[in-house]
Scaffold this motif. Structure first.
Motif, PDB file in Angstrom:
ATOM      1  N   LEU A 147     -30.641  34.428 -15.364  1.00 36.58           N
ATOM      2  CA  LEU A 147     -31.606  33.542 -14.736  1.00 36.58           C
ATOM      3  C   LEU A 147     -31.345  33.538 -13.237  1.00 36.58           C
ATOM      4  O   LEU A 147     -30.244  33.207 -12.803  1.00 36.58           O
TER       5      LEU A 147
ATOM      6  N   ILE B  53     -33.011  32.338  -9.391  1.00 27.72           N
ATOM      7  CA  ILE B  53     -34.080  31.695  -8.608  1.00 27.72           C
ATOM      8  C   ILE B  53     -33.837  32.141  -7.171  1.00 27.72           C
ATOM      9  O   ILE B  53     -33.100  31.489  -6.419  1.00 27.72           O
TER      10      ILE B  53
ATOM     11  N   ILE C 246     -38.875  32.390 -10.739  1.00 29.51           N
ATOM     12  CA  ILE C 246     -37.645  32.575 -11.510  1.00 29.51           C
ATOM     13  C   ILE C 246     -37.743  33.974 -12.077  1.00 29.51           C
ATOM     14  O   ILE C 246     -38.781  34.353 -12.626  1.00 29.51           O
TER      15      ILE C 246
ATOM     16  N   MET D 113     -41.301  28.230 -11.066  1.00 30.11           N
ATOM     17  CA  MET D 113     -40.654  26.936 -10.978  1.00 30.11           C
ATOM     18  C   MET D 113     -41.447  26.083  -9.989  1.00 30.11           C
ATOM     19  O   MET D 113     -41.605  26.456  -8.826  1.00 30.11           O
TER      20      MET D 113
END
Ligand code: HEM
Ligand SMILES: [Cu+2]
Ligand SMILES: [Cu+2]
Lengths: 221, 776
Positions: free
Chosen positions: A154, A156, A185, A202
């Motif tokens: 993950l 960002i 993301i 997001m």
């Protein structure tokens, strides 16, 4: 800072800038030394061979003083310590979210489940979304990241944060987004043919917007 | 010996220089293959939404590009030079074990062809990235047989590398001419020594990783699909190999720089001793930093901190290396011939790649760097930049020595300039793609990534095509370049004191450097083997390749491969029994610290070290999954202690009979030797028989490999041990045959002793396995 994305992002950026500053200084010195040497000692017509020039079948003389080694090691160790201290500081910051307990009212725990090929987000009240994460600004969001199939990561990117999604493990990371807006993301670990498309949005919204969004989600079932 | 371009010569040669050339040509072939793959995926990335390679093809291309370049190009190219020049630099006639050297080469070639052929299987080649992360690598997610074939190819390559490691360590330790002391040893040879030491410890864990993967894919075990093993088990095994591997790739390249920079700046290497100290430190630390590839996983934060600090600290030795290389040029008269230009390019790229490495090493920055193009930029600066540029430098440097002809300096300089520009266009922009995930076949248009990708793609074609200049230049040089003498560059090492190209036997008499200058004191070269040609290394490797291919595509093919393999092995034994390739060691120079250890024995020790690493890794994997399992029945509930004890007893007895066999021949009794060997053979067979009985009994009860992790670990570990017992029995059978032919005597029986060492080690391994599976 009003314009900051998140406290962590600020930390990361300043650490990155520290590394870059040092890289530029060290680079300038080393490349300066190299360029100077190359230009100064290049072979020119009439320049004679150094007296200790390598000769066929002759073991070259040992040379080199410990002094350079010492000076080099000391400077480098100083630089290394600076980098390590800066790194540990930022790392400790990330290990200690500014909340008392996960139940803290300033915190929001979100389970993130990676799967081939998207992300599922589970809110404490049971609401689930796929491919879209909505979070309130200024709150500490605790992500518990895992995967149900293969490994993912993950990430960002705008916030300079990311963590592996490993089947069977909860990998925790927190973020306190300060600025409302939409961010990407993405998945940062090759996870099969759909890896490139494994992206989610997001949305950082105001607290009240978030509440009503969550309301509508749970109401709608 | 046969000269010229006859096919037979090249298929059968055991001469180190011939094999060096074969390595060189093969690695260039794979370089082209890997390069074309890279150009293909660079085209795909030229613009967002391109449709040139479909996702699966794209993933295959990047995976095979990475694997080919790391394992079948950069290291083998360095070992082309090592093969050719290490024996000459130490004043030897050849490597310690010329036939094994040929075997290394053929295993390397066929393993590479096997890996590449996976493209043609249904489902295509491996497509999971060169790091082959779990559980994506298991059959559930990547069912294609190409994955399994890739794994088998890697095992074959590991065999090649292990054999090469033994060969180079023994050669460098035991075959140096008088005066080529550790102090006087040329830096390139030093770097190869450090490299093979790393190889020795790094590759067995990889082999274990692949063996477990093979078990998962073929037997249905759950090492990588379970949570107890899974991604983290793979990552620990892979990176324990993977990090040293990057230094394995780097170190020979530095060795080349240490030769070239002094030669062309006309000054001795600055701080040679300190450089060696720094490199040795790096060799050691390279095994203590692997977790820096796992900073985003769930590994304990304290451990992450330690590894972050150790990784940042490892930049110190490399900084010393870079600065000392530059300091070497101070006070010199630098000539910018092509090898020197590439060397300077290599140093430049090394410094840049070192910087980005330090960023990666920061456990804090790493959260946003791992998995991005930033990392791609980093490791290409070091691997494709530093290493490939140094290898090209070496190629230009040694080309006149290997061919007796000179390349065109003008074309060489052009090659350097274009490739240097192309390289930086290709990889520098990737630093700005710090948000872009790596290994994506496409990317969105609204991210601002397009322009950097486009520059990179343009750079990739410039860099790729610039290599054509190299080929044209060397090709033309080979055919019509001006003839050169022994020492066009005024280098000091011994290869420059003999004709270009060197004669097959290298030196007419034993060189002596005891006084610091080359002398010939009339001592003759120690004799080489009577024979220099054998087809068996080639057929043996071919058999193995067909066997592996057959296992994946068609079992009858596997049978054919097994037959070729067995026949080649039998003939190899026959050659040995007839002593056709035996070469006495003869008197040479310093052999510290292994004076009293013959070359076969030293080779055995080195081999046993790799075996210890292998079983150590297997046992670590066992402990890892067991300690992570919530429930693991105690061994006595699973296994019959009686059978275990019986087998332990049998194996320990067989160690005794093996020792008695050695004792017998030490006393000169062939008869007793045969008797005790036969006893050992029977005991070993008994062990395997009981094992088979035990397995079938367990299997009948449903305790099959795929049942659970206790079963999986049991079958894989005892199976690996059983294979070693079986291999030992083959060796003992060979000893018996040789003893029957009267091949051993009181003085000459090193094969008995060395097989004994191996046999005892296999027994000791059992002593570790027994409690794990029967007691606790
Ligand atoms: C100053 C020295 C170096 C440091 C501190 C360093 C540090 C690192 C770190 C921390 C990573 C992990 C990045 C990540 O995936 O998050 C990395 C990746 C890598 N490094 Fe280095 N490195 C150095 C030199 C080298 C050299 C000399 C080579 C090879 C010749 C090399 C090859 C690689 C490769 C291949 C990877 C990527 C593996 C992958 O994920 O595919 N590095 N390096
Ligand atoms: Cu992914
Ligand atoms: Cu590493």
């Amino acid at each position: 800072m009003a314009s900051e994305l998140s406290p962590w992002t600020t930390q990361w950026m300043s650490l990155f800038n520290l590394f870059t500053t040092i890289a530029f200084i060290v680079g300038a010195v080393v490349f300066g030394f190299m360029i100077f040497t190359i230009l100064r000692y290049r072979y020119k017509e009439g320049r004679s061979e150094p007296s200790d020039a390598p000769q066929p079948g002759t073991v070259p003389k040992d040379r080199g003083k410990p002094l350079l080694l010492f000076a080099l090691s000391m400077t480098t160790l100083t630089i290394i310590s600076t980098l390590v201290i800066g790194t540990f500081g930022a790392f400790d910051f990330l290990l200690n979210p500014p909340i008392k307990a996960p139940e803290d009212e300033n915190a929001l725990v979100i389970e993130v489940i990676g799967f081939q090929w998207n992300w599922r987000f589970k809110y404490p009240n049971g609401v689930e979304t796929v491919g879209e994460l909505v979070v309130p600004a200024n709150k500490v969001i605790i992500f518990k990241v895992t995967s149900i199939d293969v490994k993912h990561k993950l990430g960002i990117p705008d916030f300079k944060i990311g963590v592996d999604a490993i089947p069977g493990y909860d990998n925790e990371i927190w973020l306190q987004p300060m600025k409302e807006g939409e961010y990407w993301i993405r998945c940062y670990e090759l996870c099969g043919v759909g890896h490139a498309l494994m992206a989610a949005k997001m949305k950082v919204v105001s607290e009240s917007e978030f509440e009503s969004w969550l309301e509508s989600m749970s109401g709608g079932g | 010996m046969e000269e010229g371009f006859s096919l037979k010569r090249w298929l059968t040669t055991t001469n180190h220089k011939d094999i060096g050339i074969l390595y060189l040509i093969t690695s260039i072939y794979f370089l082209i293959a890997g390069g074309i793959l890279a150009l293909l995926f660079r085209v795909q990335l030229t613009a967002p939404g391109m449709d040139f390679l479909e996702p699966s093809k794209f993933n295959q291309a990047i995976t095979m590009h990475g694997l080919i370049m790391v394992l079948w190009v950069v290291s083998p190219m360095a070992f082309a030079f090592a093969n050719y020049f290490v024996p000459i630099q130490i004043g030897a006639r050849d490597l310690a074990f010329p036939r094994l050297n040929a075997l290394s080469y053929w295993l390397y070639l066929f393993s590479g062809l096997l890996a590449v052929s996976s493209f043609f299987l249904p489902g295509g080649a491996p497509d999971v990235g060169w790091t082959v992360y779990a559980p994506l690598n298991t059959a559930k997610y990547t069912p294609q047989p190409g994955m399994t074939l890739g794994g088998l190819a890697l095992l074959m390559l590991i065999a090649s590398i292990t054999i090469g490691t033994i060969n180079f360590i023994v050669t460098i330790v035991r075959m140096r001419a008088p005066g080529i002391t550790w102090r006087n040893l040329p830096m390139f040879t030093w770097s190869i020594l450090l490299t093979v030491i790393m190889m020795l410890f790094a590759f067995p864990p990889l082999a274990v990783g692949i063996i477990l993967l093979g078990a998962d894919r073929i037997l249905g075990t759950m090492f990588y699909t379970s949570v107890e093993g899974g991604d983290l088990l793979w990552e620990h095994l892979f990176w324990f190999f993977g990090h040293p591997e990057v230094y394995i790739v780097l170190t020979p390249a530095l060795g080349i720089l240490f030769e070239i920079v002094p030669t062309f700046s006309r000054r001795p290497l600055y701080g040679r001793k300190f450089i060696l100290g720094a490199l040795s430190a790096a060799t050691l630390i390279s095994f203590l930093v692997w977790v820096h590839h796992m900073f985003n996983t769930t590994v304990n934060p304290i451990i992450k901190k330690i590894f972050s600090a150790s990784t940042i600290a490892i930049s110190l030795p490399f900084e010393i290396v870079a600065v000392y290389l530059i300091a070497t040029m101070v006070g010199g008269a630098i000539r910018f011939r092509t090898p020197m230009l590439f060397a300077l390019g290599s140093i430049t790229l090394f410094i840049i790649g070192g910087f980005s490495g330090v960023y990666n090493a920061s456990i804090a920055l790493n959260y946003a760097l791992r998995g991005t193009y930033w990392v791609v930029a980093h490791f290409h600066y070091v691997m494709a930049g530093t290493v490939l540029f140094a290898l090209f430098a070496g190629l230009y440097y040694w080309f006149p020595k290997m061919t007796g002809r000179m390349y065109s300096e003008k074309l060489g300089k052009l090659h350097f300039i274009i490739s240097f520009i192309g390289f930086n266009l290709l990889y520098f922009p990737m630093h700005f793609l710090v948000d872009m995930p790596r290994r994506v076949y496409t990317y969105p248009a609204d991210t601002g990534w397009t322009i950097f990708n486009q520059i990179a793609t343009v750079g990739s074609f410039i860099f790729g095509l610039s290599t054509l200049l190299l080929f044209i230049n060397l090709g033309r040089g080979l055919v019509s370049g001006p003839v050169v003498g022994a020492n066009p560059w005024k280098g000091w090492t011994l290869e420059w004191t003999i004709p270009s190209p060197p004669p097959a036997h290298n030196f007419d008499a034993l060189p002596d450097m005891s006084k610091g200058v080359l002398m010939f004191n009339g001592a003759p070269m120690p004799p080489g083997p009577k024979e220099h040609h054998t087809i068996l290394p080639m057929t043996l490797s071919l058999g193995a390749a067909i066997l592996f291919l057959g296992l994946v595509v068609a079992l009858p093919l596997a049978l054919l491969g097994a037959v070729i393999l067995a026949v080649s092995l039998a003939k190899w034994f026959k050659d040995d029994i007839l002593d056709r390739f035996a070469a006495p060691e003869g008197e040479r120079g310093e052999r510290w610290p292994f004076e009293g250890v013959g070359k076969e024995k030293l080779g055995t020790w080195v081999f046993l070290t790799s075996e210890i690493m292998l079983f150590g890794s297997l046992i670590s994997a066992y402990v890892y999954v067991r300690t992570r399992s919530a429930f693991w029945p105690p061994s006595p509930q699973l296994h019959d202690l009686g059978i275990g004890l019986l087998n332990t007893l049998i194996l320990l007895t067989s160690s005794l009979t093996m020792a008695l066999a050695l004792e017998a021949i030490r006393n000169g009794s062939l008869k007793d030797l045969k008797m005790w060997l036969t006893a050992t053979l029977i005991l070993g067979l008994g062990f395997l028989g009981i094992k088979a009985f035990e397995w079938s009994k367990l299997a009948a009860e449903g305790f099959i490999p795929s049942a659970n992790l206790p079963a999986a670990t049991y079958y894989v570990l005892t199976g690996a041990h059983g294979v070693h017992v079986a291999a030992g029995l083959v060796a003992i059978l060979y000893l018996i045959l040789k003893a029957r032919a009267g091949g051993f005597s009181r003085e000459d029986h090193s094969a008995v002793e060395n097989t004994g060492l191996y046999w005892h080690l296999v027994d000791i391994v059992w002593v570790f396995l027994f409690p794990l599976f029967y007691l606790i």
